[in-house]
Design a protein around this motif. Structure first.
Motif, PDB file in Angstrom:
ATOM      1  N   PRO A 207       0.822  -1.218   0.000  1.00 27.82           N
ATOM      2  CA  PRO A 207       0.000   0.000   0.000  1.00 27.82           C
ATOM      3  C   PRO A 207       0.850   1.260   0.000  1.00 27.82           C
ATOM      4  O   PRO A 207       2.006   1.245   0.455  1.00 27.82           O
ATOM      5  CB  PRO A 207      -0.825  -0.126   1.282  1.00 27.82           C
ATOM      6  CG  PRO A 207      -0.056  -1.058   2.149  1.00 27.82           C
ATOM      7  CD  PRO A 207       0.665  -2.000   1.242  1.00 27.82           C
ATOM      8  N   VAL A 208       0.277   2.335  -0.498  1.00 22.99           N
ATOM      9  CA  VAL A 208       0.979   3.613  -0.609  1.00 22.99           C
ATOM     10  C   VAL A 208       0.273   4.665   0.233  1.00 22.99           C
ATOM     11  O   VAL A 208      -0.952   4.834   0.146  1.00 22.99           O
ATOM     12  CB  VAL A 208       1.057   4.086  -2.077  1.00 22.99           C
ATOM     13  CG1 VAL A 208       1.752   5.448  -2.167  1.00 22.99           C
ATOM     14  CG2 VAL A 208       1.794   3.059  -2.937  1.00 22.99           C
ATOM     15  N   VAL A 209       1.046   5.372   1.042  1.00 24.56           N
ATOM     16  CA  VAL A 209       0.546   6.466   1.880  1.00 24.56           C
ATOM     17  C   VAL A 209       1.231   7.750   1.435  1.00 24.56           C
ATOM     18  O   VAL A 209       2.453   7.790   1.311  1.00 24.56           O
ATOM     19  CB  VAL A 209       0.842   6.212   3.375  1.00 24.56           C
ATOM     20  CG1 VAL A 209       0.342   7.388   4.219  1.00 24.56           C
ATOM     21  CG2 VAL A 209       0.207   4.910   3.832  1.00 24.56           C
ATOM     22  N   SER A 210       0.450   8.785   1.164  1.00 28.07           N
ATOM     23  CA  SER A 210       1.019  10.068   0.716  1.00 28.07           C
ATOM     24  C   SER A 210       0.828  11.138   1.777  1.00 28.07           C
ATOM     25  O   SER A 210      -0.260  11.280   2.351  1.00 28.07           O
ATOM     26  CB  SER A 210       0.363  10.524  -0.595  1.00 28.07           C
ATOM     27  OG  SER A 210       0.793   9.739  -1.671  1.00 28.07           O
ATOM     28  N   LYS A 255      10.216   3.155   1.795  1.00 33.45           N
ATOM     29  CA  LYS A 255       9.496   2.008   2.345  1.00 33.45           C
ATOM     30  C   LYS A 255       9.589   2.027   3.863  1.00 33.45           C
ATOM     31  O   LYS A 255      10.680   2.147   4.428  1.00 33.45           O
ATOM     32  CB  LYS A 255      10.064   0.701   1.799  1.00 33.45           C
ATOM     33  CG  LYS A 255       9.259  -0.523   2.261  1.00 33.45           C
ATOM     34  CD  LYS A 255       9.569  -1.766   1.438  1.00 33.45           C
ATOM     35  CE  LYS A 255      10.900  -2.368   1.815  1.00 33.45           C
ATOM     36  NZ  LYS A 255      11.091  -3.699   1.190  1.00 33.45           N
ATOM     37  N   ILE A 256       8.446   1.933   4.507  1.00 30.45           N
ATOM     38  CA  ILE A 256       8.366   1.891   5.961  1.00 30.45           C
ATOM     39  C   ILE A 256       7.981   0.469   6.371  1.00 30.45           C
ATOM     40  O   ILE A 256       6.942  -0.052   5.938  1.00 30.45           O
ATOM     41  CB  ILE A 256       7.322   2.884   6.506  1.00 30.45           C
ATOM     42  CG1 ILE A 256       7.584   4.295   5.978  1.00 30.45           C
ATOM     43  CG2 ILE A 256       7.298   2.854   8.031  1.00 30.45           C
ATOM     44  CD1 ILE A 256       8.874   4.916   6.437  1.00 30.45           C
ATOM     45  N   VAL A 257       8.827  -0.174   7.172  1.00 29.57           N
ATOM     46  CA  VAL A 257       8.550  -1.519   7.686  1.00 29.57           C
ATOM     47  C   VAL A 257       8.293  -1.406   9.188  1.00 29.57           C
ATOM     48  O   VAL A 257       9.200  -1.052   9.950  1.00 29.57           O
ATOM     49  CB  VAL A 257       9.720  -2.486   7.408  1.00 29.57           C
ATOM     50  CG1 VAL A 257       9.365  -3.886   7.902  1.00 29.57           C
ATOM     51  CG2 VAL A 257      10.052  -2.513   5.925  1.00 29.57           C
ATOM     52  N   LEU A 258       7.057  -1.691   9.615  1.00 22.34           N
ATOM     53  CA  LEU A 258       6.685  -1.547  11.018  1.00 22.34           C
ATOM     54  C   LEU A 258       7.152  -2.746  11.828  1.00 22.34           C
ATOM     55  O   LEU A 258       7.601  -3.758  11.275  1.00 22.34           O
ATOM     56  CB  LEU A 258       5.170  -1.372  11.128  1.00 22.34           C
ATOM     57  CG  LEU A 258       4.608  -0.170  10.340  1.00 22.34           C
ATOM     58  CD1 LEU A 258       3.089  -0.137  10.407  1.00 22.34           C
ATOM     59  CD2 LEU A 258       5.192   1.136  10.860  1.00 22.34           C
ATOM     60  N   GLU A 263       4.285  -3.430   5.985  1.00 25.16           N
ATOM     61  CA  GLU A 263       5.055  -2.401   5.295  1.00 25.16           C
ATOM     62  C   GLU A 263       4.175  -1.599   4.334  1.00 25.16           C
ATOM     63  O   GLU A 263       3.147  -2.071   3.848  1.00 25.16           O
ATOM     64  CB  GLU A 263       6.225  -3.033   4.540  1.00 25.16           C
ATOM     65  CG  GLU A 263       5.824  -4.072   3.518  1.00 25.16           C
ATOM     66  CD  GLU A 263       7.019  -4.799   2.925  1.00 25.16           C
ATOM     67  OE1 GLU A 263       7.048  -4.993   1.690  1.00 25.16           O
ATOM     68  OE2 GLU A 263       7.933  -5.162   3.703  1.00 25.16           O
ATOM     69  N   PHE A 264       4.606  -0.379   4.088  1.00 24.60           N
ATOM     70  CA  PHE A 264       3.931   0.470   3.116  1.00 24.60           C
ATOM     71  C   PHE A 264       4.939   1.451   2.535  1.00 24.60           C
ATOM     72  O   PHE A 264       6.019   1.669   3.100  1.00 24.60           O
ATOM     73  CB  PHE A 264       2.740   1.216   3.749  1.00 24.60           C
ATOM     74  CG  PHE A 264       3.094   2.128   4.898  1.00 24.60           C
ATOM     75  CD1 PHE A 264       3.421   3.461   4.685  1.00 24.60           C
ATOM     76  CD2 PHE A 264       3.094   1.654   6.205  1.00 24.60           C
ATOM     77  CE1 PHE A 264       3.742   4.291   5.737  1.00 24.60           C
ATOM     78  CE2 PHE A 264       3.403   2.481   7.273  1.00 24.60           C
ATOM     79  CZ  PHE A 264       3.732   3.807   7.040  1.00 24.60           C
ATOM     80  N   ILE A 367      -3.189   4.244  13.640  1.00 24.72           N
ATOM     81  CA  ILE A 367      -4.312   4.623  12.771  1.00 24.72           C
ATOM     82  C   ILE A 367      -4.012   4.249  11.325  1.00 24.72           C
ATOM     83  O   ILE A 367      -4.894   3.802  10.577  1.00 24.72           O
ATOM     84  CB  ILE A 367      -4.609   6.138  12.899  1.00 24.72           C
ATOM     85  CG1 ILE A 367      -5.057   6.480  14.320  1.00 24.72           C
ATOM     86  CG2 ILE A 367      -5.690   6.555  11.907  1.00 24.72           C
ATOM     87  CD1 ILE A 367      -5.243   7.962  14.573  1.00 24.72           C
ATOM     88  N   ILE A 368      -2.751   4.420  10.915  1.00 25.51           N
ATOM     89  CA  ILE A 368      -2.351   4.036   9.547  1.00 25.51           C
ATOM     90  C   ILE A 368      -2.602   2.541   9.345  1.00 25.51           C
ATOM     91  O   ILE A 368      -3.178   2.128   8.328  1.00 25.51           O
ATOM     92  CB  ILE A 368      -0.872   4.370   9.296  1.00 25.51           C
ATOM     93  CG1 ILE A 368      -0.663   5.895   9.226  1.00 25.51           C
ATOM     94  CG2 ILE A 368      -0.389   3.726   7.993  1.00 25.51           C
ATOM     95  CD1 ILE A 368       0.788   6.313   9.152  1.00 25.51           C
ATOM     96  N   LYS A 369      -2.193   1.726  10.328  1.00 25.37           N
ATOM     97  CA  LYS A 369      -2.375   0.276  10.212  1.00 25.37           C
ATOM     98  C   LYS A 369      -3.857  -0.092  10.168  1.00 25.37           C
ATOM     99  O   LYS A 369      -4.259  -0.992   9.423  1.00 25.37           O
ATOM    100  CB  LYS A 369      -1.678  -0.438  11.371  1.00 25.37           C
ATOM    101  CG  LYS A 369      -0.161  -0.448  11.245  1.00 25.37           C
ATOM    102  CD  LYS A 369       0.480  -1.445  12.189  1.00 25.37           C
ATOM    103  CE  LYS A 369       0.460  -0.983  13.614  1.00 25.37           C
ATOM    104  NZ  LYS A 369       1.247  -1.887  14.499  1.00 25.37           N
TER     105      LYS A 369
END
Length: 431
Positions: A207-210, A255-258, A263-264, A367-369
């Motif tokens: 997924p992509v978050v802007s 890329k963000i890996v929680l 990841e997103f 909240i993003i998750k």
């Protein structure tokens, strides 16, 4: 401002400026005081010193002088008194208005659009950003150049009105049109490369978050803070951030890996501003397509700014023009270092944060998750070997954590959305 043949700035805005704006009194306008304060910040960002601000109450703009001839003559006296050599207007001026004002004021005339274009030209770093700024500048200059040509053609016979003068204008016009065509081709090539990268991300179902918002709301600082939380941390991935209008123009993907390995892709986009020149919106549309293709928008708001409600409105208007206002959106009220302002209302899709100190970032990631992964189901599957088409689909279109080749089929540990879960539930052995 002067440009060379490559459309590069060779002479900067002068250092001492008077700002001029019109208060039309229309209810749908941004309050003139707020607009002029923003113009003052833009002027400072361009490296000039503001020595005075002039606001004229006028219901209609003067077609010849914008502010009226009498007010222009008053400002000329101020220029002499303050030793000013630049006047910056809060709106876009026509070619004739610029010529008429220069005739009276005898100083450089800059409008809001030229000022913003100048800041963008200073800040552009990547090839794409530079191309986008250049095409915006050329589109802005072209009608003014053509208008000057028409003006000369109407004056009839006389010295300086015939032959080479008009020929040079036509030559300049052709050069600009040719350069615009060339830049369009280069931008299209960059866009193709971006489309390929986007297709790869879609294939992997990442997924992509802007990050969107007004300029200087703290988007780049927030990206860096989220990078700090990522399992794939790297200082080299950090982006430039500064307390400055339009500190960055380039679009960045990280890329963000929680911590739970979800990841997103996080995208940082160019900031918005009131009266954003349509030349810039058009030029940056290929970049802003990333916003339209995003799964989630984080609208970063500078909660310390007295005009944050106006800034939210301006950002949402641009998003509406892009066709992205219907996207799921989280409002991240930033810069809450010293507590939360009473005027801010908490909703389920808003969060109070400090991108600088890290306050509220954990709440934001949660909240993003909830938005991105609420429909994802992690399960174990056994796909018979004769169902190779199903295995290929899952391998190409879902997040696969583990693969084993068993005696009676391929064992997969995957994460499925609700649709795929229902479609292939007969092959699920554990969920």
């Amino acid at each position: 401002m002067l440009f060379n043949d490559r459309n590069e700035i060779v002479q900067d805005i002068k250092q001492r400026a008077i700002l001029v704006g019109i208060n039309s009194g229309r209810r749908d306008d941004i309050p003139i005081e707020e607009s002029m304060e923003e113009l003052k910040e833009l002027t400072r960002a361009a490296g000039a010193e503001v020595v005075d601000i002039v606001i004229q109450n006028k219901a209609k703009i003067d077609p010849a002088y914008f502010i009226g001839k009498g007010k222009a003559e008053e400002i000329k006296i101020m220029c002499t008194a303050y030793d000013v050599d630049t006047i910056i207007f809060n709106d876009e001026l026509s070619a004739s208005q610029m010529r008429n004002l220069e005739g009276i004021l005898e100083v450089a005339i800059i409008d809001r659009t030229t000022l913003i274009l100048d800041i963008f030209a200073r800040r552009a770093e990547t090839k794409e950003a530079k191309l986008q700024v250049e095409i915006a500048q050329l589109r802005y200059r072209l009608p003014r150049l053509v208008g000057l040509g028409r003006s000369l053609s109407r004056t009839g016979a006389g010295i300086g009105t015939r032959g080479p003068g008009e020929q040079k204008l036509e030559l300049d016009r052709r050069r600009i049109l040719d350069r615009i065509s060339d830049i369009k081709k280069q931008i299209e090539e960059v866009k193709k490369n971006r489309d390929i990268q986007r297709a790869k991300r879609n294939k992997l179902q990442i997924p992509v978050v802007s990050l969107v918002g007004y300029t200087n709301a703290g988007k780049s600082t927030l990206m860096n803070k989220l990078l700090d939380l990522s399992l794939e941390q790297s200082e080299s991935k950090k982006v430039y951030s500064e307390d400055l209008l339009f500190a960055t123009l380039d679009t960045f993907h990280r890329k963000i890996v929680l911590d739970d390995k979800k990841e997103f892709i996080l995208t940082d986009t160019v900031g918005f501003v009131s009266k954003l020149p349509h030349h810039l919106v058009d030029a940056f549309k290929s970049t802003l397509e990333e916003v339209v293709e995003s799964d989630l928008l984080i609208h970063v708001v500078d909660s310390c700014n007295e005009n944050f409600e106006m800034q939210i409105k301006v950002t949402n208007e641009v998003l509406k023009d892009l066709g992205a206002l219907n996207k799921p959106m989280i409002y991240a009220f930033n810069k809450c270092d010293n507590g939360i302002r009473n005027t801010l209302a908490k909703t389920k899709d808003s969060v109070f944060i400090s991108a600088l100190t890290g306050y509220g970032i954990e709440n934001l990631t949660q909240i993003i998750k909830e938005h991105l992964f609420k429909d994802m189901i992690k399960c174990k599957m056994l796909i018979p070997y004769e169902k190779g088409d199903i295995y290929s689909y899952l391998h190409e279109n879902t997040k696969v954590y583990n693969i084993k080749y068993e005696a009676n089929g391929t064992y997969l540990e995957v994460e499925l959305n609700e649709a795929n879960y229902n479609r292939y539930k007969q092959y699920i052995i554990e969920a």
